[in-house]
Scaffold this motif. Structure first.
Motif, PDB file in Angstrom:
ATOM      1  N   ARG A   1       0.831  -1.201   0.000  1.00  7.33           N
ATOM      2  CA  ARG A   1       0.000   0.000   0.000  1.00  7.33           C
ATOM      3  C   ARG A   1       0.868   1.255   0.000  1.00  7.33           C
ATOM      4  N   PRO A   2       0.439   2.297  -0.722  1.00  3.51           N
ATOM      5  CA  PRO A   2       1.273   3.498  -0.843  1.00  3.51           C
ATOM      6  C   PRO A   2       1.516   4.160   0.505  1.00  3.51           C
ATOM      7  N   ARG A   3       2.766   4.634   0.677  1.00  7.51           N
ATOM      8  CA  ARG A   3       3.124   5.251   1.953  1.00  7.51           C
ATOM      9  C   ARG A   3       3.619   6.679   1.796  1.00  7.51           C
ATOM     10  N   TYR A   4       3.960   7.073   0.576  1.00  7.44           N
ATOM     11  CA  TYR A   4       4.634   8.355   0.411  1.00  7.44           C
ATOM     12  C   TYR A   4       3.887   9.285  -0.530  1.00  7.44           C
ATOM     13  N   ASP A   5       3.846  10.558  -0.155  1.00 11.43           N
ATOM     14  CA  ASP A   5       3.378  11.636  -1.011  1.00 11.43           C
ATOM     15  C   ASP A   5       4.035  12.923  -0.527  1.00 11.43           C
ATOM     16  N   ALA A   6       3.635  14.065  -1.079  1.00  9.32           N
ATOM     17  CA  ALA A   6       4.282  15.326  -0.731  1.00  9.32           C
ATOM     18  C   ALA A   6       4.146  15.634   0.760  1.00  9.32           C
ATOM     19  N   GLU A   7       3.006  15.251   1.354  1.00 12.16           N
ATOM     20  CA  GLU A   7       2.790  15.496   2.787  1.00 12.16           C
ATOM     21  C   GLU A   7       3.456  14.435   3.658  1.00 12.16           C
ATOM     22  N   HIS A   8       3.772  13.292   3.058  1.00  9.38           N
ATOM     23  CA  HIS A   8       4.422  12.199   3.799  1.00  9.38           C
ATOM     24  C   HIS A   8       5.612  11.689   2.993  1.00  9.38           C
ATOM     25  N   PRO A   9       6.675  12.481   2.882  1.00  2.90           N
ATOM     26  CA  PRO A   9       7.834  12.072   2.090  1.00  2.90           C
ATOM     27  C   PRO A   9       8.592  10.933   2.770  1.00  2.90           C
ATOM     28  N   PRO A  10       9.449  10.249   2.027  1.00  3.42           N
ATOM     29  CA  PRO A  10      10.241   9.174   2.618  1.00  3.42           C
ATOM     30  C   PRO A  10      11.085   9.654   3.792  1.00  3.42           C
ATOM     31  N   VAL A  11      11.290   8.772   4.748  1.00  2.00           N
ATOM     32  CA  VAL A  11      12.143   9.056   5.901  1.00  2.00           C
ATOM     33  C   VAL A  11      13.370   8.167   5.777  1.00  2.00           C
ATOM     34  N   TYR A  12      14.543   8.773   5.925  1.00  2.00           N
ATOM     35  CA  TYR A  12      15.794   8.057   5.677  1.00  2.00           C
ATOM     36  C   TYR A  12      16.624   7.922   6.950  1.00  2.00           C
ATOM     37  N   ALA A  13      17.103   6.710   7.206  1.00  2.00           N
ATOM     38  CA  ALA A  13      18.084   6.499   8.260  1.00  2.00           C
ATOM     39  C   ALA A  13      19.495   6.552   7.691  1.00  2.00           C
ATOM     40  N   ALA A  14      19.605   6.339   6.366  1.00  2.00           N
ATOM     41  CA  ALA A  14      20.891   6.409   5.667  1.00  2.00           C
ATOM     42  C   ALA A  14      20.645   7.025   4.293  1.00  2.00           C
ATOM     43  N   PRO A  15      21.635   7.689   3.722  1.00  2.00           N
ATOM     44  CA  PRO A  15      21.445   8.319   2.412  1.00  2.00           C
ATOM     45  C   PRO A  15      21.149   7.284   1.329  1.00  2.00           C
ATOM     46  N   PRO A  16      20.322   7.632   0.352  1.00  2.00           N
ATOM     47  CA  PRO A  16      20.042   6.709  -0.747  1.00  2.00           C
ATOM     48  C   PRO A  16      21.181   6.701  -1.763  1.00  2.00           C
ATOM     49  N   VAL A  17      21.319   5.606  -2.477  1.00  2.00           N
ATOM     50  CA  VAL A  17      22.276   5.549  -3.577  1.00  2.00           C
ATOM     51  C   VAL A  17      21.870   6.585  -4.622  1.00  2.00           C
TER      52      VAL A  17
ATOM     53  N   GLU B   1      39.236  21.496  -5.130  1.00  2.00           N
ATOM     54  CA  GLU B   1      38.841  21.688  -3.734  1.00  2.00           C
ATOM     55  C   GLU B   1      37.399  21.238  -3.513  1.00  2.00           C
ATOM     56  N   LEU B   2      37.150  20.541  -2.399  1.00  2.00           N
ATOM     57  CA  LEU B   2      35.800  20.132  -2.027  1.00  2.00           C
ATOM     58  C   LEU B   2      35.058  21.331  -1.452  1.00  2.00           C
ATOM     59  N   LEU B   3      33.995  21.759  -2.142  1.00  2.00           N
ATOM     60  CA  LEU B   3      33.224  22.927  -1.718  1.00  2.00           C
ATOM     61  C   LEU B   3      32.066  22.547  -0.811  1.00  2.00           C
ATOM     62  N   HIS B   4      31.368  21.472  -1.146  1.00  3.56           N
ATOM     63  CA  HIS B   4      30.224  21.013  -0.349  1.00  3.56           C
ATOM     64  C   HIS B   4      30.202  19.489  -0.342  1.00  3.56           C
ATOM     65  N   GLU B   5      29.715  18.914   0.745  1.00  2.00           N
ATOM     66  CA  GLU B   5      29.476  17.476   0.840  1.00  2.00           C
ATOM     67  C   GLU B   5      28.258  17.273   1.722  1.00  2.00           C
ATOM     68  N   PHE B   6      27.237  16.608   1.199  1.00  2.56           N
ATOM     69  CA  PHE B   6      25.993  16.473   1.959  1.00  2.56           C
ATOM     70  C   PHE B   6      25.163  15.311   1.413  1.00  2.56           C
ATOM     71  N   PRO B   7      24.315  14.723   2.264  1.00  6.48           N
ATOM     72  CA  PRO B   7      23.337  13.748   1.757  1.00  6.48           C
ATOM     73  C   PRO B   7      22.215  14.513   1.058  1.00  6.48           C
ATOM     74  N   PRO B   8      21.620  13.958   0.041  1.00  6.76           N
ATOM     75  CA  PRO B   8      20.593  14.700  -0.704  1.00  6.76           C
ATOM     76  C   PRO B   8      19.301  14.902   0.075  1.00  6.76           C
ATOM     77  N   VAL B   9      19.099  14.125   1.150  1.00  7.42           N
ATOM     78  CA  VAL B   9      17.821  14.132   1.849  1.00  7.42           C
ATOM     79  C   VAL B   9      18.048  14.310   3.344  1.00  7.42           C
ATOM     80  N   PRO B  10      17.032  14.778   4.068  1.00  6.70           N
ATOM     81  CA  PRO B  10      17.150  14.833   5.536  1.00  6.70           C
ATOM     82  C   PRO B  10      17.270  13.417   6.102  1.00  6.70           C
ATOM     83  N   LEU B  11      18.112  13.256   7.089  1.00 10.19           N
ATOM     84  CA  LEU B  11      18.294  11.964   7.753  1.00 10.19           C
ATOM     85  C   LEU B  11      17.722  11.998   9.152  1.00 10.19           C
ATOM     86  N   THR B  12      17.162  10.874   9.573  1.00  9.25           N
ATOM     87  CA  THR B  12      16.544  10.824  10.905  1.00  9.25           C
ATOM     88  C   THR B  12      17.575  10.951  12.006  1.00  9.25           C
TER      89      THR B  12
END
Length: 470
Positions: free
Chosen positions: A136-152, A455-466
């Motif tokens: 059953r669907p779990r994700y939409d704009a109001e309920h985006p995915p929740v990440y414990a680790a960054p996605p590939v 030179e490394l200017l920025h390094e970040f995961p693309p999504v918020p992490l829990t």
């Protein structure tokens, strides 16, 4: 007379019984009702309807990805599904054709008679939802995915003005501000896997190719400013790859695991190209400068030229001599002003080819090859030209480690090399001003380097992490 009667009786008993045994039994009420929503009906809606009726694009205020909303209906106010009563179900009125045309799917051929009858049987049997909870669907704009680790990370693209970076995630594409790395938007759709996300030439739209492995492919077109899904189109039964825009912004092409390459009108979703020249998965596409030809690369070790108007295969751009290419081609990009093609693949060697043949083909030739750059470790998963065409960037993966290289096009010299020991690189991009190189891959971190200094200017995961709510 008695013998004849006995013979007739014997024939009835033998052949009549055989005929009765051979005749298909009439289905019982229980057998007629044996229709599964999850197994039988849901795939029909997924293939034909959910592209335009999902949380990100609820056409007619009707959503078909959630069962409660599917049965309730949309802006008409009429119940879409009335359990036990197909004739009173508004959904049936919309999908049943009259004189060969149906209201839904809008702009596409009607469902087949078998599909319509299957839906009617499901409604007549009570319209029950037998979907497992995991489906059953779990994700939409109001309920985006929740990440414990960054996605590939499988895709990166700078907007034409250089202000945004589109990054693939799980069920979504994340738009980040290039200067601050702040999240500007999370474009959540149906596709579990995102394989490519590309800005339109004017930067107003984003084409996304992906899907749910083994179940469906999906092409999405988003309005970047409004963060709204303008078009959703499901294709086939596996993920889509290699979305690309025609330079005039009218068409979007993509590749499929069924060995086809396809293109649609970005405005209407109408399919205008379908080609089956490859013998393996089509992994990337790019248009000619004049939008009149499409170039495709595949796991079958070839790069092919296709005429858009006629949908016909024109030529093998790479050599077709056995052994000339040592593995599949995974990525292609075009020079911003010339019909010259940058490709990367399993042999780890970025190469530039001319799009159109200037000499007759001969056995063993590779006449279209213009330049081969120094080889990289492992496979080259992504390549890109700079906006001025003077540099290229390539990303590779080998034995769990990644590498990013920038080369000068004119002399082929290496200008920058970045080692990523934590994981392979699957996506690269150069900013429009040529000052930044973005890369991402297995470890789920986006890295932005200064092109000139490394030179490394920025390094970040693309999504918020829990873990850190970054």
């Amino acid at each position: 007379m008695r013998i004849s009667s006995l013979l007739a009786l014997w024939m009835v008993l033998v052949f009549g019984g055989a005929m009765v045994a051979a005749k298909e039994p009439t289905p019982t009420t229980d057998q007629q009702a044996d229709v599964s929503f999850y197994r039988d009906v849901r795939p029909i809606f997924q293939a034909h309807c959910q592209g335009c009726h999902q949380p990100a694009k609820p056409s007619g205020e009707y959503v078909m990805t959630a069962f409660e909303q599917l049965t309730a209906g949309g802006e008409s106010g009429e119940a879409a599904v009335v359990p036990g009563k197909p004739d009173e179900s508004y959904l049936m009125q919309q999908i049943e054709p009259i004189d060969g045309k149906a209201a839904m799917p809008e702009g596409r051929p009607p469902l087949s008679d078998a599909e319509i009858k299957l839906i009617a049987r499901w409604i007549a049997a009570g319209a029950k939802d037998d979907s497992p909870a995991s489906a059953r669907p779990r994700y939409d704009a109001e309920h985006p995915p929740v990440y414990a680790a960054p996605p590939v990370i499988t895709s990166l693209d700078f907007s034409p003005d250089g202000k945004l970076l589109a990054i693939s995630g799980y069920h979504e594409v994340v738009l980040r501000d290039v200067e601050t790395s702040d999240v500007e938007a999370r474009l959540v759709g149906m596709s579990e896997r995102i394989e490519s996300a590309k800005f339109s030439p004017d930067g107003k739209q984003l084409a996304v190719a992906g899907g749910s492995p083994g179940r469906m492919g999906e092409l999405q077109i988003w309005n970047v400013a409004d963060k709204k899904l303008e078009l959703g189109r499901t294709e086939g039964f596996d993920t889509l790859y290699g979305a690309s825009w025609s330079p005039d912004g009218k068409l979007v092409a993509f590749g499929c695991p069924d060995n086809t390459s396809r293109a649609i009108e970005a405005k209407t979703g109408k399919q205008v190209l379908f080609n089956l020249a490859h013998s393996d998965w089509v992994l990337d596409t790019v248009f000619a400068v004049n939008s009149d030809h499409l170039v495709t690369v595949s796991r079958d070790r070839s790069m092919k030229l296709i005429n858009v108007e006629t949908q016909r295969f024109i030529d093998n751009i790479t050599s077709i001599t056995p052994g000339a290419l040592k593995g599949g081609l995974l990525a292609v990009d075009r020079h911003p002003e010339k019909d010259e093609l940058l490709v990367g693949g399993a042999d780890g060697v970025p190469k530039i080819y001319r799009m159109y043949r200037e000499k007759d083909r001969k056995i063993g030739d590779d006449f279209n090859l213009i330049k081969a750059f120094a080889g990289m470790p492992g496979r080259v998963f992504d390549v890109a030209f700079s906006r001025d065409g003077e540099r290229i960037v390539a990303g590779s993966s080998n034995a769990g480690a990644g590498q990013v290289r920038v080369y000068a096009v004119e002399d082929g010299k290496e200008q920058m090399k970045i080692e990523i020991p934590q994981g392979g690189i699957f996506a690269v991009a150069i900013s429009p001003d040529g000052k930044r190189v973005a890369s991402g891959g297995f470890d789920g971190l986006v890295r932005i380097h200064d092109t000139a200094s490394g030179e490394l200017l920025h390094e970040f995961p693309p999504v918020p992490l829990t873990e850190d709510n970054d």
